[in-house]
Design an enzyme around this catalytic site. Structure first.
Site, mmCIF file in Angstrom:
data_model
loop_
_atom_site.group_PDB
_atom_site.id
_atom_site.type_symbol
_atom_site.label_atom_id
_atom_site.label_comp_id
_atom_site.label_asym_id
_atom_site.label_seq_id
_atom_site.Cartn_x
_atom_site.Cartn_y
_atom_site.Cartn_z
ATOM 1 C CD GLU A 1 12.559 30.661 66.097
ATOM 2 O OE1 GLU A 1 13.229 31.212 66.986
ATOM 3 O OE2 GLU A 1 11.623 31.220 65.527
ATOM 4 N N GLY A 2 17.151 29.324 63.682
ATOM 5 C CA GLY A 2 18.607 29.483 63.841
ATOM 6 C C GLY A 2 19.052 30.865 63.371
ATOM 7 C CG HIS A 3 18.733 32.031 59.216
ATOM 8 N ND1 HIS A 3 17.970 31.103 58.555
ATOM 9 C CD2 HIS A 3 19.947 31.992 58.622
ATOM 10 C CE1 HIS A 3 18.682 30.552 57.586
ATOM 11 N NE2 HIS A 3 19.893 31.067 57.609
HETATM 12 P P1 AMP Z 1 22.918 30.395 55.755
HETATM 13 O O1 AMP Z 1 21.788 31.310 55.429
HETATM 14 O O2 AMP Z 1 22.516 28.963 55.863
HETATM 15 O O3 AMP Z 1 24.140 30.636 54.939
HETATM 16 O O4 AMP Z 1 23.347 30.756 57.245
HETATM 17 C C1 AMP Z 1 23.510 32.076 57.689
HETATM 18 C C2 AMP Z 1 24.054 32.035 59.103
HETATM 19 O O5 AMP Z 1 23.162 31.305 59.936
HETATM 20 C C3 AMP Z 1 25.424 31.319 59.200
HETATM 21 O O6 AMP Z 1 26.237 32.017 60.136
HETATM 22 C C4 AMP Z 1 25.037 29.960 59.706
HETATM 23 O O7 AMP Z 1 26.074 29.319 60.436
HETATM 24 C C5 AMP Z 1 23.886 30.306 60.619
HETATM 25 N N1 AMP Z 1 23.037 29.130 60.873
HETATM 26 C C6 AMP Z 1 22.525 28.261 59.949
HETATM 27 N N2 AMP Z 1 21.832 27.286 60.564
HETATM 28 C C7 AMP Z 1 21.913 27.539 61.893
HETATM 29 C C8 AMP Z 1 21.393 26.891 63.057
HETATM 30 N N3 AMP Z 1 20.664 25.786 62.983
HETATM 31 N N4 AMP Z 1 21.678 27.430 64.269
HETATM 32 C C9 AMP Z 1 22.423 28.555 64.371
HETATM 33 N N5 AMP Z 1 22.928 29.219 63.320
HETATM 34 C C10 AMP Z 1 22.678 28.717 62.088
#
Ligand code: AMP
Length: 285
Positions: A35-37
């Site tokens: 969900e964060g993504h």
């Molecule tokens: P990643 O795929 O983990 O490299 O993350 C891709 C993007 O998603 C980066 O900008 C992260 O900071 C963001 N991200 C990862 N986890 C979260 C989260 N729980 N809430 C908001 N953004 C996130």
């Protein structure tokens, strides 16, 4: 929704969108969505005409003993999730496109990467800054959306964009959490059931720190001491760091006077988790 694997094709598409006066927004990711993504993508969707995301597990940001090989990957699952929030283009390059033979150019952002994860993951931010610079050149976004969950990464990218006069706006979005407070992360699937319980000590200790701050505590050492004690009282946890830093310089502070962030990295079992809290901001746990 299109999937583009070629760097040249990505660049040509963005160039044509820009020529049509379209606002291009961009969310770089390593895939295995949660969900964060999706929250970052929803923000990108709102702010532009064409939403591009990238899925690329970037080898140069992983250390030799880290989880590059093991990092979860599932394009089909990601494709469905991306489509559900209105993504227009997934840029999904193979490594041969990003780091072809004779590749030798890297971006080093200096001071802000010298603390926290920069100490425990040497070379990590060089890899992150390099891949983001390359992706910005390929996707040519007007706006790029990042998560505050990776706070030092966000500061590093903002620094690079400002220092190198890159022509885009970088936006930081709040951390999306599970109902019980655990920050969402693609790495959470590595946790066993017991470890998942101990992992709650990170977000709970942020809440504890927020409470101390709201009662008037401004001594960084005292807050860090309480946070460490809370985390260490849980099994399976090994603290990598718990620090309070100035949000502009990322240097440690002794007293919380300017804007400060409590940042932590904790190994729970074999899984390294990070979380943070910017004092004075809301924390919905
Ligand atoms: P990643 O795929 O983990 O490299 O993350 C891709 C993007 O998603 C980066 O900008 C992260 O900071 C963001 N991200 C990862 N986890 C979260 C989260 N729980 N809430 C908001 N953004 C996130």
């Amino acid at each position: 929704m299109k999937i583009i694997e070629s760097a040249k094709k990505m660049q040509a598409l963005s160039e044509s969108l820009r020529n049509q006066g379209k606002i291009v927004t961009f969310v770089p990711t390593m895939g295995y969505f949660h969900e964060g993504h999706l929250d970052l993508m929803r923000e990108g969707r709102k702010r532009g005409d064409c939403l591009v995301i990238s899925i690329y597990v970037n080898p140069t940001q992983f250390g030799p003993n880290e989880d590059f090989e093991k990092y979860p990957r599932d394009l089909e699952r990601d494709r469905t999730m991306a489509e559900s929030v209105g993504v227009d283009v997934i840029f999904y390059p193979p490594t041969a496109e990003m780091y072809p033979p004779y590749y030798q150019t890297y971006v080093t952002v200096e001071n802000v990467t010298n603390n926290l994860c920069g100490l425990s993951r040497p070379g990590h931010f060089r890899g992150v800054a390099t891949i983001c610079a390359k992706l910005f050149n390929l996707v040519k976004p007007h706006i790029a959306v990042f998560g505050k969950k990776d706070f030092q990464q966000l500061v590093t990218i903002k620094r690079m964009v400002q220092d190198l006069n890159m022509d885009l706006e970088v936006i930081g979005m709040p951390t999306t959490r599970e109902q019980d407070g655990l920050a969402m992360s693609s790495r959470n699937i590595y946790l066993t059931l017991d470890e998942r319980v101990s992992a709650l000590s990170l977000s709970r200790s942020l809440k504890l720190a927020k409470g101390l701050y709201e009662q008037g505590e401004r001594d960084a050492g005292k807050i860090i001491g309480e946070v460490r004690k809370h985390i260490e009282s849980h099994p399976h946890t090994t603290i990598d760091y718990v620090q309070i830093c100035d949000t502009t310089t990322m240097k440690d502070v002794v007293l919380l006077d300017g804007e400060s962030v409590l940042a932590m990295a904790v190994r729970v079992g074999k899984t390294r988790l990070i979380d943070n809290y910017v004092f004075g901001e809301p924390l919905e746990i």
